[in-house]
Enzyme design. Structure first.
Site, PDB file in Angstrom:
ATOM      1  N   HIS A  31       0.867  -1.185   0.000  1.00  0.00           N
ATOM      2  CA  HIS A  31       0.000   0.000   0.000  1.00  0.00           C
ATOM      3  C   HIS A  31       0.905   1.237   0.000  1.00  0.00           C
ATOM      4  O   HIS A  31       2.145   1.109  -0.091  1.00  0.00           O
ATOM      5  CB  HIS A  31      -0.952  -0.015   1.199  1.00  0.00           C
ATOM      6  CG  HIS A  31      -0.273  -0.260   2.521  1.00  0.00           C
ATOM      7  ND1 HIS A  31       0.642   0.616   3.063  1.00  0.00           N
ATOM      8  CD2 HIS A  31      -0.361  -1.291   3.399  1.00  0.00           C
ATOM      9  CE1 HIS A  31       1.068   0.156   4.224  1.00  0.00           C
ATOM     10  NE2 HIS A  31       0.487  -1.018   4.450  1.00  0.00           N
ATOM     11  N   ASN A  32       0.270   2.406   0.118  1.00  0.00           N
ATOM     12  CA  ASN A  32       1.065   3.640   0.018  1.00  0.00           C
ATOM     13  C   ASN A  32       2.102   3.798   1.128  1.00  0.00           C
ATOM     14  O   ASN A  32       3.058   4.551   0.973  1.00  0.00           O
ATOM     15  CB  ASN A  32       0.146   4.868  -0.010  1.00  0.00           C
ATOM     16  CG  ASN A  32      -0.472   5.037  -1.384  1.00  0.00           C
ATOM     17  OD1 ASN A  32       0.067   4.541  -2.376  1.00  0.00           O
ATOM     18  ND2 ASN A  32      -1.617   5.699  -1.454  1.00  0.00           N
ATOM     19  N   HIS A  34       4.033   1.296   2.256  1.00  0.00           N
ATOM     20  CA  HIS A  34       5.213   0.638   1.687  1.00  0.00           C
ATOM     21  C   HIS A  34       5.824   1.499   0.571  1.00  0.00           C
ATOM     22  O   HIS A  34       7.043   1.610   0.452  1.00  0.00           O
ATOM     23  CB  HIS A  34       4.823  -0.719   1.087  1.00  0.00           C
ATOM     24  CG  HIS A  34       4.232  -1.690   2.073  1.00  0.00           C
ATOM     25  ND1 HIS A  34       2.929  -2.097   2.011  1.00  0.00           N
ATOM     26  CD2 HIS A  34       4.770  -2.324   3.130  1.00  0.00           C
ATOM     27  CE1 HIS A  34       2.691  -2.970   2.984  1.00  0.00           C
ATOM     28  NE2 HIS A  34       3.790  -3.117   3.684  1.00  0.00           N
ATOM     29  N   SER A 183      -1.717  -3.293   5.898  1.00  0.00           N
ATOM     30  CA  SER A 183      -2.218  -4.382   5.040  1.00  0.00           C
ATOM     31  C   SER A 183      -3.475  -4.984   5.656  1.00  0.00           C
ATOM     32  O   SER A 183      -4.296  -5.565   4.954  1.00  0.00           O
ATOM     33  CB  SER A 183      -1.152  -5.462   4.887  1.00  0.00           C
ATOM     34  OG  SER A 183       0.025  -4.901   4.376  1.00  0.00           O
ATOM     35  N   ARG A 184      -3.629  -4.855   6.967  1.00  0.00           N
ATOM     36  CA  ARG A 184      -4.786  -5.455   7.636  1.00  0.00           C
ATOM     37  C   ARG A 184      -6.050  -4.598   7.504  1.00  0.00           C
ATOM     38  O   ARG A 184      -7.132  -5.071   7.856  1.00  0.00           O
ATOM     39  CB  ARG A 184      -4.481  -5.713   9.113  1.00  0.00           C
ATOM     40  CG  ARG A 184      -3.499  -6.859   9.337  1.00  0.00           C
ATOM     41  CD  ARG A 184      -3.441  -7.287  10.791  1.00  0.00           C
ATOM     42  NE  ARG A 184      -2.681  -8.507  10.977  1.00  0.00           N
ATOM     43  CZ  ARG A 184      -1.420  -8.564  11.447  1.00  0.00           C
ATOM     44  NH1 ARG A 184      -0.792  -7.464  11.795  1.00  0.00           N
ATOM     45  NH2 ARG A 184      -0.806  -9.729  11.574  1.00  0.00           N
TER      46      ARG A 184
HETATM   47  P1  AMP Z   1       4.810  -4.995   6.680  1.00  0.00           P
HETATM   48  O1  AMP Z   1       4.597  -5.406   5.271  1.00  0.00           O
HETATM   49  O2  AMP Z   1       3.543  -4.751   7.437  1.00  0.00           O
HETATM   50  O3  AMP Z   1       5.765  -5.890   7.416  1.00  0.00           O
HETATM   51  O4  AMP Z   1       5.517  -3.583   6.628  1.00  0.00           O
HETATM   52  C1  AMP Z   1       6.716  -3.395   5.930  1.00  0.00           C
HETATM   53  C2  AMP Z   1       7.285  -2.061   6.270  1.00  0.00           C
HETATM   54  O5  AMP Z   1       6.360  -1.032   5.894  1.00  0.00           O
HETATM   55  C3  AMP Z   1       7.554  -1.880   7.786  1.00  0.00           C
HETATM   56  O6  AMP Z   1       8.791  -1.205   7.950  1.00  0.00           O
HETATM   57  C4  AMP Z   1       6.395  -1.031   8.213  1.00  0.00           C
HETATM   58  O7  AMP Z   1       6.688  -0.241   9.359  1.00  0.00           O
HETATM   59  C5  AMP Z   1       6.167  -0.155   6.993  1.00  0.00           C
HETATM   60  N1  AMP Z   1       4.819   0.383   6.997  1.00  0.00           N
HETATM   61  C6  AMP Z   1       3.653  -0.309   7.103  1.00  0.00           C
HETATM   62  N2  AMP Z   1       2.607   0.545   7.129  1.00  0.00           N
HETATM   63  C7  AMP Z   1       3.125   1.786   7.062  1.00  0.00           C
HETATM   64  C8  AMP Z   1       2.561   3.099   7.055  1.00  0.00           C
HETATM   65  N3  AMP Z   1       1.253   3.301   7.135  1.00  0.00           N
HETATM   66  N4  AMP Z   1       3.401   4.152   6.960  1.00  0.00           N
HETATM   67  C9  AMP Z   1       4.748   3.965   6.889  1.00  0.00           C
HETATM   68  N5  AMP Z   1       5.342   2.765   6.883  1.00  0.00           N
HETATM   69  C10 AMP Z   1       4.545   1.691   6.974  1.00  0.00           C
END
Ligand code: AMP
Length: 273
Positions: A31-32, A34, A183-184
């Site tokens: 998503h945005n 990432h 993502s959730r």
């Molecule tokens: P994940 O795929 O949930 O493991 O997240 C991968 C990376 O994206 C992690 O470093 C998260 O902290 C970051 N991330 C997830 N959501 C956000 C968000 N809303 N804003 C900034 N970074 C994010």
């Protein structure tokens, strides 16, 4: 853009790269939030490697590992458009063997907040990142402040093991209504989404109280809880940025953190003061 599944192939590709490498580790369903990490990596590096790996060792047995959103096709399109050079999407069986040493996150920090109800979660996070860091050998690695405790523990691991990696913290990206992207969020229907907004409202109320001069943690937490009546709060905490519990905050050193369930969807959010 290259899509690499095999660890061996990634290692051999990495050997051929002599310029600056930026790394964005994710579990996919991009998503945005990432994207903002990828954009920052794109600006600061010659090569951007994005990993997509839903890491089983950071999920507890009762958690949503099996149902965690997996959207590889869409992710690959997004990564291509964002200018990623390599998507690394290894297979679970290649990443883990039956017997192997693990990184154990420090108990005092890894078993509070996110780690309290999820014991061992951060051991799984750090173990997989240790593997990924050694495979990808990035100069810079990008992490969202949204996972503040994870970010702290990753920096701590990099310092402890003298890993030559610069950890770059990235701001939290929100939807226009204030909901932090996750993502959730796709699990939320419109009513649940409306309830989920109370997390960012609580953070705003807490920070406004601080701006007006409140320094007492108990009082700030109480103000935040008032906005969270429609969700099931896991924790509401005001901490110093090094994850120490304090009674009074000092400005520019403070983190407001919330975890709450909207029905059975667990959401986290935080604000850095
Ligand atoms: P994940 O795929 O949930 O493991 O997240 C991968 C990376 O994206 C992690 O470093 C998260 O902290 C970051 N991330 C997830 N959501 C956000 C968000 N809303 N804003 C900034 N970074 C994010």
């Amino acid at each position: 853009m290259k899509i690499v599944k095999s660890i061996e192939e990634l290692i051999s590709y990495r050997k051929s790269v002599t310029s600056k490498v930026g790394f964005v580790p994710t579990m996919g369903a991009l998503h945005n939030g990432h994207l903002s990490l990828i954009k920052q990596a794109r600006i600061q590096n010659d090569i951007v490697i994005l990993s997509i790996f839903v890491n089983p060792t950071q999920f507890l047995p009762n958690e949503d590992f099996n149902s965690y959103p997996r959207k590889e096709e869409a992710d690959i399109k997004i990564a291509t458009l964002a200018g990623v050079d390599v998507v690394f999407a290894p297979d679970v069986n290649e990443m883990y063997s039956l017997q192997e040493p693990k990184v154990i996150a420090p108990r005092d920090i890894a078993y509070i907040l996110e780690g309290k109800k999820r014991p061992g979660h951060f051991d799984g996070v750090l173990s997989v990142l240790m593997k990924l860091f050694h495979i990808v050998k990035p100069h810079n690695a990008y992490f969202g402040k949204k996972d503040a405790q994870q970010l702290f523990l990753v920096q701590n691991m990099v310092d402890t093991y003298f890993l030559p990696i610069n950890i770059v913290p990235c701001d939290i990206i929100r939807d226009a209504d204030g909901l932090a992207l996750s993502s959730r969020n796709i699990y939320l229907d419109s009513k649940q989404r409306a309830k989920a907004l109370s997390l960012s409202v609580a953070l705003k109320n807490g920070s406004q109280a601080i701006m007006k001069g409140e320094r007492e943690v108990v009082k700030i937490e109480k103000i935040m809880r008032e906005a969270l009546k429609e969700v099931e709060v896991d924790y509401v905490t005001v901490l110093s940025r090094d994850f120490k519990f304090v009674e009074h905050i000092s400005i520019k050193e403070t983190l407001l953190l919330i975890a709450a369930y909207v029905d059975n969807v667990r959401l986290i959010d935080n604000l850095w003061i």
